[in-house]
Scaffold this motif. Structure first.
Motif, PDB file in Angstrom:
ATOM      1  N   GLY A  32      43.376  37.998  36.252  1.00  0.00           N
ATOM      2  CA  GLY A  32      42.487  37.373  37.228  1.00  0.00           C
ATOM      3  C   GLY A  32      43.244  36.238  37.904  1.00  0.00           C
ATOM      4  N   THR A  33      42.594  35.567  38.848  1.00  0.00           N
ATOM      5  CA  THR A  33      43.290  34.453  39.499  1.00  0.00           C
ATOM      6  C   THR A  33      42.311  33.332  39.870  1.00  0.00           C
ATOM      7  OG1 THR A  33      44.951  33.878  41.158  1.00  0.00           O
ATOM      8  CG2 THR A  33      43.259  35.439  41.861  1.00  0.00           C
ATOM      9  N   VAL A  34      42.771  32.460  40.752  1.00  0.00           N
ATOM     10  CA  VAL A  34      42.039  31.232  41.082  1.00  0.00           C
ATOM     11  C   VAL A  34      41.914  31.126  42.599  1.00  0.00           C
ATOM     12  CG1 VAL A  34      42.114  28.700  40.887  1.00  0.00           C
ATOM     13  CG2 VAL A  34      43.089  30.124  39.065  1.00  0.00           C
ATOM     14  N   LEU A  35      40.774  30.670  43.093  1.00  0.00           N
ATOM     15  CA  LEU A  35      40.634  30.369  44.529  1.00  0.00           C
ATOM     16  C   LEU A  35      40.226  28.912  44.686  1.00  0.00           C
ATOM     17  CD1 LEU A  35      38.891  33.625  45.836  1.00  0.00           C
ATOM     18  CD2 LEU A  35      41.309  33.012  46.014  1.00  0.00           C
ATOM     19  N   GLN A  36      40.724  28.307  45.790  1.00  0.00           N
ATOM     20  CA  GLN A  36      40.527  26.862  46.009  1.00  0.00           C
ATOM     21  C   GLN A  36      39.579  26.630  47.187  1.00  0.00           C
ATOM     22  OE1 GLN A  36      44.605  27.006  46.772  1.00  0.00           O
ATOM     23  NE2 GLN A  36      45.265  25.846  44.957  1.00  0.00           N
ATOM     24  N   SER A  37      38.504  25.895  46.958  1.00  0.00           N
ATOM     25  CA  SER A  37      37.501  25.752  48.018  1.00  0.00           C
ATOM     26  C   SER A  37      37.975  24.866  49.170  1.00  0.00           C
ATOM     27  CB  SER A  37      36.178  25.224  47.449  1.00  0.00           C
ATOM     28  OG  SER A  37      36.268  23.860  47.122  1.00  0.00           O
ATOM     29  N   TYR A  38      39.103  24.153  49.018  1.00  0.00           N
ATOM     30  CA  TYR A  38      39.555  23.347  50.162  1.00  0.00           C
ATOM     31  C   TYR A  38      40.226  24.184  51.249  1.00  0.00           C
ATOM     32  CZ  TYR A  38      44.218  22.675  47.743  1.00  0.00           C
ATOM     33  OH  TYR A  38      45.422  22.816  47.108  1.00  0.00           O
ATOM     34  N   LEU A  39      40.610  25.430  50.951  1.00  0.00           N
ATOM     35  CA  LEU A  39      41.280  26.256  51.965  1.00  0.00           C
ATOM     36  C   LEU A  39      40.251  26.932  52.877  1.00  0.00           C
ATOM     37  CD1 LEU A  39      44.143  28.085  50.000  1.00  0.00           C
ATOM     38  CD2 LEU A  39      44.273  25.949  51.314  1.00  0.00           C
ATOM     39  N   TYR A  40      40.527  26.935  54.202  1.00  0.00           N
ATOM     40  CA  TYR A  40      39.601  27.576  55.140  1.00  0.00           C
ATOM     41  C   TYR A  40      39.416  29.053  54.812  1.00  0.00           C
ATOM     42  CZ  TYR A  40      40.793  23.454  58.005  1.00  0.00           C
ATOM     43  OH  TYR A  40      41.010  22.176  58.459  1.00  0.00           O
ATOM     44  N   ARG A  41      40.463  29.695  54.318  1.00  0.00           N
ATOM     45  CA  ARG A  41      40.475  31.146  54.135  1.00  0.00           C
ATOM     46  C   ARG A  41      39.637  31.626  52.936  1.00  0.00           C
ATOM     47  NH1 ARG A  41      46.168  33.342  52.514  1.00  0.00           N
ATOM     48  NH2 ARG A  41      44.896  34.880  51.477  1.00  0.00           N
ATOM     49  N   THR A  42      39.182  30.689  52.112  1.00  0.00           N
ATOM     50  CA  THR A  42      38.711  31.074  50.773  1.00  0.00           C
ATOM     51  C   THR A  42      37.514  32.026  50.725  1.00  0.00           C
ATOM     52  OG1 THR A  42      39.808  29.315  49.616  1.00  0.00           O
ATOM     53  CG2 THR A  42      37.764  30.067  48.625  1.00  0.00           C
ATOM     54  N   MET A  43      36.562  31.890  51.656  1.00  0.00           N
ATOM     55  CA  MET A  43      35.411  32.809  51.581  1.00  0.00           C
ATOM     56  C   MET A  43      35.861  34.258  51.764  1.00  0.00           C
ATOM     57  SD  MET A  43      32.864  31.106  50.616  1.00  0.00           S
ATOM     58  CE  MET A  43      31.607  32.363  50.671  1.00  0.00           C
ATOM     59  N   ASP A  44      36.835  34.480  52.639  1.00  0.00           N
ATOM     60  CA  ASP A  44      37.362  35.853  52.818  1.00  0.00           C
ATOM     61  C   ASP A  44      38.009  36.330  51.533  1.00  0.00           C
ATOM     62  OD1 ASP A  44      36.545  35.983  55.413  1.00  0.00           O
ATOM     63  OD2 ASP A  44      38.453  35.282  56.240  1.00  0.00           O
ATOM     64  N   ARG A  66      37.232  39.515  49.086  1.00  0.00           N
ATOM     65  CA  ARG A  66      38.313  40.478  48.813  1.00  0.00           C
ATOM     66  C   ARG A  66      38.461  40.701  47.302  1.00  0.00           C
ATOM     67  NH1 ARG A  66      43.930  38.257  50.876  1.00  0.00           N
ATOM     68  NH2 ARG A  66      45.286  40.033  50.451  1.00  0.00           N
ATOM     69  N   LEU A  67      38.451  39.630  46.540  1.00  0.00           N
ATOM     70  CA  LEU A  67      38.644  39.757  45.085  1.00  0.00           C
ATOM     71  C   LEU A  67      37.378  40.298  44.417  1.00  0.00           C
ATOM     72  CD1 LEU A  67      40.794  36.577  44.365  1.00  0.00           C
ATOM     73  CD2 LEU A  67      41.561  38.928  44.457  1.00  0.00           C
ATOM     74  N   ASN A  68      36.221  39.913  44.933  1.00  0.00           N
ATOM     75  CA  ASN A  68      34.970  40.470  44.393  1.00  0.00           C
ATOM     76  C   ASN A  68      34.946  41.985  44.577  1.00  0.00           C
ATOM     77  OD1 ASN A  68      33.966  38.034  43.599  1.00  0.00           O
ATOM     78  ND2 ASN A  68      32.435  37.854  45.214  1.00  0.00           N
ATOM     79  N   ALA A  69      35.366  42.439  45.759  1.00  0.00           N
ATOM     80  CA  ALA A  69      35.328  43.882  46.047  1.00  0.00           C
ATOM     81  C   ALA A  69      36.231  44.652  45.087  1.00  0.00           C
ATOM     82  CB  ALA A  69      35.756  44.131  47.493  1.00  0.00           C
ATOM     83  N   ALA A  70      37.320  44.008  44.663  1.00  0.00           N
ATOM     84  CA  ALA A  70      38.263  44.689  43.753  1.00  0.00           C
ATOM     85  C   ALA A  70      37.900  44.469  42.280  1.00  0.00           C
ATOM     86  CB  ALA A  70      39.678  44.181  44.025  1.00  0.00           C
ATOM     87  N   GLY A  71      36.870  43.694  42.024  1.00  0.00           N
ATOM     88  CA  GLY A  71      36.467  43.447  40.630  1.00  0.00           C
ATOM     89  C   GLY A  71      37.407  42.521  39.880  1.00  0.00           C
ATOM     90  N   VAL A  72      38.136  41.664  40.628  1.00  0.00           N
ATOM     91  CA  VAL A  72      39.075  40.729  39.985  1.00  0.00           C
ATOM     92  C   VAL A  72      38.325  39.446  39.595  1.00  0.00           C
ATOM     93  CG1 VAL A  72      41.137  39.298  40.343  1.00  0.00           C
ATOM     94  CG2 VAL A  72      41.058  41.620  41.266  1.00  0.00           C
ATOM     95  N   ARG A  73      38.550  38.991  38.390  1.00  0.00           N
ATOM     96  CA  ARG A  73      37.902  37.755  37.924  1.00  0.00           C
ATOM     97  C   ARG A  73      38.488  36.545  38.646  1.00  0.00           C
ATOM     98  NH1 ARG A  73      37.705  38.259  31.388  1.00  0.00           N
ATOM     99  NH2 ARG A  73      37.691  35.994  31.530  1.00  0.00           N
ATOM    100  N   VAL A  74      37.607  35.667  39.138  1.00  0.00           N
ATOM    101  CA  VAL A  74      38.044  34.487  39.903  1.00  0.00           C
ATOM    102  C   VAL A  74      37.608  33.209  39.190  1.00  0.00           C
ATOM    103  CG1 VAL A  74      37.713  33.191  42.056  1.00  0.00           C
ATOM    104  CG2 VAL A  74      37.973  35.678  42.129  1.00  0.00           C
ATOM    105  N   ARG A  75      38.545  32.258  39.113  1.00  0.00           N
ATOM    106  CA  ARG A  75      38.189  30.885  38.726  1.00  0.00           C
ATOM    107  C   ARG A  75      38.107  30.105  40.037  1.00  0.00           C
ATOM    108  NH1 ARG A  75      43.093  28.071  36.519  1.00  0.00           N
ATOM    109  NH2 ARG A  75      42.645  28.934  34.469  1.00  0.00           N
ATOM    110  N   LEU A  76      36.980  29.463  40.277  1.00  0.00           N
ATOM    111  CA  LEU A  76      36.816  28.688  41.505  1.00  0.00           C
ATOM    112  C   LEU A  76      37.101  27.222  41.230  1.00  0.00           C
ATOM    113  CD1 LEU A  76      35.853  28.577  44.488  1.00  0.00           C
ATOM    114  CD2 LEU A  76      33.540  28.207  43.593  1.00  0.00           C
TER     115      LEU A  76
END
Ligand SMILES: Cc1cc2nc3c(=O)[nH]c(=O)nc-3n(C[C@H](O)[C@H](O)[C@H](O)COP(=O)(O)OP(=O)(O)OC[C@H]3O[C@@H](n4cnc5c(N)ncnc54)[C@H](O)[C@@H]3O)c2cc1C
Length: 307
Positions: A155-167, A171-181
């Motif tokens: 799995g990986t991590v997404l950072q809410s300060y980046l503009y791109r993050t909602m996309d 993308r990761l939800n669609a692939a079933g990848v676990r995300v740490r926010l």
């Protein structure tokens, strides 16, 4: 201003050598780091497990310049995974791609990450790829998505300060990848990241909702009480059970919150770094809260006076 200064210092190698030799800064670092060795981290993890938290072991190291250092990191992570399995710890591991040679070559990094993932898979363990500065975001997501097809335990991590993050969340939800926010810990320009905390928090909340609704066992990683409350309220309204997500916090930070959540019946994972390469990690913790330095100096002065 102070935040930017600490983040600037986190990249200065000469300073790193100087600072890590000082007893004063080492003592400060060990408020956030379990110790120098895997044994130290295992000891801390056992205690955390005993008190109801799960954990993630991070063998400190990043931006390695030598291939042999990156290869040695693989051995360190394999040893950590073996200890987790051998001692029956409730823990997984967190890894940085630049520790596995991403600055040297993408192919090397892919080979080394695959090796650690293979061992993790054999042991039925999970591996989280930490997210670093924005120069690595796309490569990290691409590599994780690619390897996830073979290793569902990544799995990986997404950072809410980046503009791109909602996309990226979608993308990761669609692939079933676990995300740490997380909010994000690096110094980013306004061309890629929200400069204002209010916007970072707003996007954290939006991403949190999307992950809780459509994600795969997301991790809400923050010490921000307001956002933790927002996650609890949203999960409650949507009838999302406490076993479908977890909260995550850093070792040594807001122990009161960590304890309160476990007492209230939530899953909480503590991120436990260990190793001697703690300098950039410490600088990021100081950047988040420069007052840490002041508190530490004060407590040191108090101790000296009392002695
Ligand atoms: C488990 C975990 C894993 C992480 N992994 C990554 C990653 O892979 N990539 C990445 O970029 N970032 C990562 N981070 C760091 C994250 O991006 C933030 O920098 C960090 O969590 C601080 O933000 P906050 O959400 O706690 O909110 P903030 O608004 O910064 O802080 C909220 C409150 O928490 C407390 N607090 C926060 N930081 C500190 C501190 N250093 N010392 C003392 N108190 C503090 C204070 O009480 C503060 O008021 C991770 C964080 C956690 C919890």
């Amino acid at each position: 201003m102070l935040r930017a200064s600490f983040l600037y210092l986190s990249h200065r190698r000469i300073l790193q050598r100087l600072v890590t030799r000082q007893r004063f800064t080492a003592a400060l670092a060990y408020r956030f780091v379990a110790g120098d060795r895997l044994d130290d981290a295992v000891r801390v993890m056992k205690e955390l497990n005993r008190r109801g938290w799960s954990g993630s072991l991070d063998h400190l190291g990043e931006n390695v310049e030598q291939e042999r250092t990156a290869r040695a990191a693989v051995e360190d992570y394999v040893a950590a995974l073996d200890r987790i399995a051998g001692e029956g710890l409730n823990a997984n591991v967190s890894v940085k791609l630049t520790q596995l040679g991403l600055d040297i070559s993408g192919d090397l990094c892919r080979e080394l990450l695959s090796r650690v993932l293979q061992r993790a898979q054999q042991l039925n363990a999970f591996l989280r790829v930490d997210m670093e500065g924005s120069a690595y975001t796309e490569r990290t997501i691409e590599l994780v998505l690619d390897l996830h097809a073979r290793y569902a335990n990544v799995g990986t991590v997404l950072q809410s300060y980046l503009y791109r993050t909602m996309d990226d969340v979608r993308r990761l939800n669609a692939a079933g990848v676990r995300v740490r926010l997380v909010k994000g810990a690096y110094d980013e320009p306004a061309s890629v990241a929200y400069p204002k905390k209010a916007d970072v928090d707003r996007q954290f909340e939006a991403a949190m909702r999307e992950l809780l609704t459509h994600g795969t066992y997301p991790a809400i990683a923050t010490h921000d009480e307001r956002l933790i409350e927002a996650a609890r309220a949203f999960a409650g309204e949507q009838h999302i059970g406490n076993d479908r997500y977890e909260f995550q916090m850093l070792y040594g930070i807001r122990r009161d919150l960590q304890e309160g959540l476990v007492r209230a019946g939530y899953r909480v994972r503590i991120y436990v770094p260990y190793g001697t390469e703690w300098y950039p990690y410490l600088m990021r913790r100081l950047a988040e809260r420069p007052a840490n330095l002041l508190f530490f100096v004060r407590s040191l002065v108090r101790e000296r006076r009392a002695a």
